[in-house]
Design a protein around this motif. Structure first.
Motif, short mmCIF file in Angstrom:
data_model
loop_
_atom_site.label_atom_id
_atom_site.label_comp_id
_atom_site.label_asym_id
_atom_site.label_seq_id
_atom_site.Cartn_x
_atom_site.Cartn_y
_atom_site.Cartn_z
N ARG A 142 -93.10 58.06 34.17
CA ARG A 142 -93.53 59.09 33.22
C ARG A 142 -93.73 58.51 31.82
O ARG A 142 -94.67 58.88 31.12
N VAL A 145 -97.00 56.55 31.88
CA VAL A 145 -98.22 57.34 32.09
C VAL A 145 -98.42 58.35 30.97
O VAL A 145 -99.55 58.59 30.54
N GLU A 146 -97.32 58.93 30.47
CA GLU A 146 -97.48 59.96 29.44
C GLU A 146 -96.99 59.51 28.07
O GLU A 146 -97.71 59.61 27.09
N GLY A 147 -95.77 59.00 28.01
CA GLY A 147 -95.19 58.64 26.71
C GLY A 147 -96.02 57.59 25.99
O GLY A 147 -96.16 57.63 24.77
N PHE A 148 -96.57 56.64 26.74
CA PHE A 148 -97.35 55.58 26.12
C PHE A 148 -98.84 55.71 26.44
O PHE A 148 -99.59 54.73 26.38
N ALA A 149 -99.27 56.93 26.77
CA ALA A 149 -100.67 57.16 27.11
C ALA A 149 -101.60 56.67 26.02
O ALA A 149 -102.71 56.23 26.29
N SER A 150 -101.15 56.72 24.77
CA SER A 150 -102.02 56.38 23.65
C SER A 150 -102.00 54.89 23.33
O SER A 150 -102.75 54.43 22.49
N ASP A 151 -101.10 54.17 23.96
CA ASP A 151 -100.89 52.78 23.54
C ASP A 151 -101.48 51.82 24.57
O ASP A 151 -101.87 52.22 25.67
N ARG A 152 -101.58 50.56 24.18
CA ARG A 152 -102.01 49.53 25.11
C ARG A 152 -100.78 48.68 25.41
O ARG A 152 -100.27 47.97 24.54
N HIS A 217 -103.32 49.81 34.19
CA HIS A 217 -104.50 50.52 34.71
C HIS A 217 -105.37 49.63 35.58
O HIS A 217 -106.59 49.71 35.54
N GLU A 291 -98.77 47.46 22.21
CA GLU A 291 -99.47 46.96 21.03
C GLU A 291 -99.06 47.74 19.78
O GLU A 291 -98.77 47.17 18.73
N ALA A 292 -99.03 49.06 19.89
CA ALA A 292 -98.71 49.89 18.72
C ALA A 292 -97.22 50.19 18.62
O ALA A 292 -96.63 50.12 17.54
N VAL A 293 -96.60 50.53 19.72
CA VAL A 293 -95.20 50.99 19.62
C VAL A 293 -94.23 49.84 19.41
O VAL A 293 -93.16 50.03 18.84
#
Lengths: 434, 434
Positions: A142, A145-152, A217, A291-293
Motif C-alpha cells: 500500500r 502503490v498509494e503512499g508514494f504514488a507521486s514519487d519515483r 512499475h 527521489e523526492a521523499v
C-alpha cells in the motif's frame, strides 16, 4: 452480495487462515463500521474435515471441495492462504473466471504468476490484493502503490525473511556458528526442517520480485533476481564486519538508476547507523528511498498468525469497500515501464573482501596493484595474523566499484600464489557515502 | 474536469507549495500513467505576485485573490499549503461549498477543525485528504486507515516533531545543553526564532490529536492531549537516562486500554532496544501497536520541501483516481466510538525520578516508604554524591504506577525536609516489560 452481507470463501485453515477467522469474528463490529457491510466466512476449504480445531465454525462451513468455494454463486470473495503454486493458482483462476475477488498471501504465486492473475482479474473486473505476501503485517505494498504514488522510487532494501534475520541476529549477538543457530531456529519453529527456501534466499527473492514490480512499475520476474543465501556466512565474517562498524543482514536490494534496474538478494554488510542495521530477530523491515521523499523505513512482524492475517483482512476490507462503491477491479495499475536490467558493469556498490594470504613482504602491494588495475579503491583495510602467525588475514572495504570489476579482482586474487584463499566477498550498504 | 485534465488550485507557494509544483511538473508522466488523467496546476495563490521565484509558472497563473481559486469553476481540487487557521479555514470551507476536493498539509487546522471540515466535505460529496499534516513524508495516515483497517490499534507513539528530535539527539550525542543546541538549531534553520510551538510540544500535540482520531475512531480534540515540552530537560537527565539504558525523546503517546484512551506529548525515556530510541536528528517515526499485528514502526523525513510535497501529491493522486472512478467523498469513515478519556488513576506507566537529597542516613528509607505507601515499586535505583559530596543524587526508575500515585509521591517528596529538590520526573517506555 446479499442483504449487505459479503460472503467470503476461505481457502486454507492453517496458521494464517485461523488468524483470518479470528480477526473477522473478533473485529466484526469495527469491520462493519468501516465498510458499511458485514463480512461472513461462508465456506472454508480444508484438507481434513475431521481435524479438531481451536476455532468455532458454524455447521456445514468446512469442506474439502474447492469447487464449493470457487463455483459457489453465494461467495463474493476468495481468501487464499493455502500457499504454493498448485492447486492455489488453478483455484484462483477459476474463482476469477466466476467473477470473485481475490485476497491472497501467496508470495510464490504472485512472484511467479502475478502478471497472469492480475491480467485475468482485469478482464473480469475483479480485485486482487496481496499485501500479506510481502513482509507479513507491514503494509508496504500500500505504501508503495498509494503512499508514494507521486514519487519515483529509486531504491528498496528489505529484510523480508524472518528466519534468516533471526539466524543473522543470533550469530551477531552471540558469536555463534551458522549450523548451531540454524538448529536452534529449527527447534523453536522459526526455521523449517528443510530450510533451503529461507536460507538460500529464495523466499526473499520472491518478495523482492513483487516489490520490484510495484515499486518500479516494471514486469519483474523471479529470474531477474540475483540470489545468494546465508549458508556460507561465517561467525568470523560477522565479527570482522562488526569491527568495521557493520552488521551482516540478508538483504533484498532493488535499485533503479535512471531506467536501469537491478534486483538481488544477498548477505550484505549494513552500516550500524543505517536504520536496517538494528532490525533484529524475526522482524522484517523495508527501507524505501524515493527521489523526492528521501529515506523511509517500514518495520514490523514479517510472519505469524495474526500479523499476516491483519494484512489479509485489511485487503478484504478494501475489497468490501470497493464492492460498496462498485469500483472493483478498476484501481490497479499494470506495469508501464520497460524492464531494462543492469549488466555487471552497471551494478555498482561498496564491497567487503576477506583474504587469507602468505605473511610475506609485498603481498599487500600485489593486492593493491590488482585492485588499482580494476579501478577499485579502498575505504578501509584491516590486516592481522592468522593461523598462528604463519599467514595473514586481510579485510578490505572498497569504495564504490562495479560488480564486474570486483568479480575480476576476485578471480585474479584466486590465481595469485601468495593468496591462500578468498574467504568472502559481500556487498556493503550504508556508512559515510549516501 | 475537462478533456481528461484535472485542474488544481494551489494555495501557498512557500517551501511545500514549491515542492508540489516541482513534483507535479517533474513526475507528470508517472502521474498520468497511474491516474489515467493529467494534472495541471491551474492557479496559484501567493501573497506577492512580483516576487522572483526559482519555479517556472505559465503566464497568468499566479494570483493574490483566493476567490480566483475557490470560486473558479474550472478548478477541481484545492491544495492548501498556507498553514495556520485563518484564512486557510475560510478558503477550504468556501472551496468545499463549491464542490472542490481538498488536499491539505495543515495540521493546525485539521487538529482543531478537522471534524467540521470533514463533515462539510461529506455533505458536499468531496474528498479531504491530509497525509502531509502528520510526519511529513511518512504515509502513516494511510497505514492507519487502510493498512490496519482490520486491526484494533492499542498504542501509537510518535516522534512527530523534527525540531525537538534534532535538539534531543544533539543533547544526547554531544552532552550539550538545551539552550546551546536550540541556538544551533535556529542558526541551521531547524528551529524557528520563536521556537515555542515546537519545543513546548504544541506542534506534536496537534499531530497526536489527528493520529488519535484516526487510530482510535474517536473525535479527539486538541484539549484532550496532555502536553509538556522539552525546555526543562537537562543534559544531566539525558546522561543519567543513558546510564540506565534509555534515550530521552519528545514522544507523543496515544494509548487505548479497552475503551479508555489517553493522549499526551511529553519528554519520555525510551529504552535503547526500542525501535524509537534510534530515530535521530530531524527524522520522524510513528510506532504503532495493534492487537493483532503487534509492533510496527514507520520511519522517514518529517518535514522538508519535497518529502512533505510527496505526501501532498500522493493525496492528490488519490483524489484524481477517485474522480476517475466517480467515488469522491465516499471513502472516509467518521469517528464511531465514544471518547472516554482516562483519569490520572487509569494512566499507568513506568517513571523516572531524579532527586537531590541530604546525604544523611535514613533518607532512602523515607523515600522508599513514601513510594510503598503509594503502591510504587522500583525497577532501578542509582545513588551518587552531589554538590561535592554534601548532598546525594538519587535516580529512580519505577515499575508501572498510576500517574495519580506518582504525582502524589512527587508532592510528598517536595514536602520532605531531607529532599532538597525533585529535579525531574519523566514517563518511561520500553525496557524489559512489554
Amino acid at each position: 452480495m446479499q442483504n449487505n452481507k459479503v460472503k467470503v470463501g476461505l481457502m486454507g485453515l492453517g496458521t494464517v487462515g485461523t488468524g483470518v477467522v479470528r480477526i473477522v469474528q473478533g473485529h466484526q463490529e469495527d469491520l462493519q463500521k468501516q465498510t458499511g457491510l458485514s463480512i461472513e466466512i461462508a465456506k472454508v476449504l480444508v484438507q481434513n474435515v475431521e481435524k479438531t480445531r481451536s476455532l468455532k465454525l458454524a455447521e456445514g462451513i468446512v469442506t474439502t471441495e474447492a469447487a464449493d468455494l470457487f463455483d459457489n454463486p453465494d461467495i463474493d470473495v476468495i481468501v487464499e492462504v493455502i500457499g504454493g503454486i498448485q492447486p492455489a493458482k488453478e483455484y484462483i483462476l477459476k474463482a476469477l473466471e466466476n467473477g470473485k475477488h481475490i485476497v491472497t498471501a501467496n508470495k510464490d504465486l504472485m512472484a511467479l504468476h502475478g502478471a497472469e492473475i492480475l491480467s485475468k482479474a482485469q478482464d473480469r473486473g475483479c480485485d486482487v490484493f496481496y499485501e500479506a505476501s510481502v513482509a507479513g503485517g507491514i503494509p508496504i505494498l500500500r505504501a508503495l502503490v498509494e503512499g508514494f504514488a507521486s514519487d519515483r522510487i529509486t531504491k528498496m532494501m528489505g529484510i523480508v525473511n524472518g528466519t534468516t534475520n533471526y539466524i543473522m541476529t543470533k550469530m551477531s549477538q552471540e558469536g555463534a556458528d551458522y549450523a548451531e543457530v540454524l538448529k536452534e531456529a529449527q527447534a523453536l519453529g522459526y526455521a523449517e526442517s528443510d530450510p533451503t527456501a529461507d536460507v538460500e534466499g529464495h523466499d526473499a527473492a520472491r518478495k523482492m520480485a513483487i516489490l520490484g514490480t510495484l515499486g518500479f512499475h516494471v514486469d519483474m520476474s523471479l529470474e531477474d533476481v540475483d540470489c545468494k543465501g546465508i549458508s556460507k556466512v561465517s561467525s568470523e565474517d560477522i565479527a570482522y564486519a562488526k569491527k568495521l562498524g557493520y552488521e551482516i543482514k540478508l538483504l533484498g536490494i532493488a535499485q533503479r538508476d535512471d531506467d536501469l534496474i537491478e534486483v538481488s538478494v544477498q548477505p550484505t554488510l549494513v552500516h550500524h547507523t543505517h536504520p536496517l542495521a538494528s532490525v533484529n530477530g524475526v522482524f522484517n523491515a523495508v527501507y524505501v528511498h524515493g527521489e523526492a521523499v528521501g529515506e523511509t523505513m517500514f518495520y514490523g512482524p514479517g510472519a505469524g498468525e495474526l500479523p499476516t492475517a491483519t494484512a489479509v483482512v485489511s485487503d478484504l476490507v478494501t475489497v468490501v469497500k470497493n464492492m460498496k462503491l462498485g469500483v472493483n477491479g478498476r484501481g490497479s495499475v499494470a506495469p508501464y515501464r520497460e524492464k531494462q536490467l543492469k549488466s555487471d558493469e552497471q551494478i555498482v556498490s561498496k564491497y567487503f573482501l576477506r583474504l587469507i594470504v602468505d605473511d610475506k613482504r609485498g603481498v599487500l602491494a600485489q593486492i593493491t596493484r590488482i585492485l588499482a588495475e580494476h579501478d577499485v579503491s579502498l575505504e578501509q583495510v584491516l590486516q592481522q595474523p592468522y593461523n598462528g602467525g604463519t599467514q595473514s588475514e586481510i579485510i578490505l572495504i572498497t569504495h564504490h566499484a562495479s560488480r564486474k570489476n570486483i568479480f575480476a579482482v576476485r578471480e585474479q586474487f584466486a590465481e595469485l600464489e601468495s593468496i591462500f584463499e578468498v574467504k568472502s566477498l559481500y556487498r556493503v550498504e550504508g556508512g559515510e557515502e549516501k
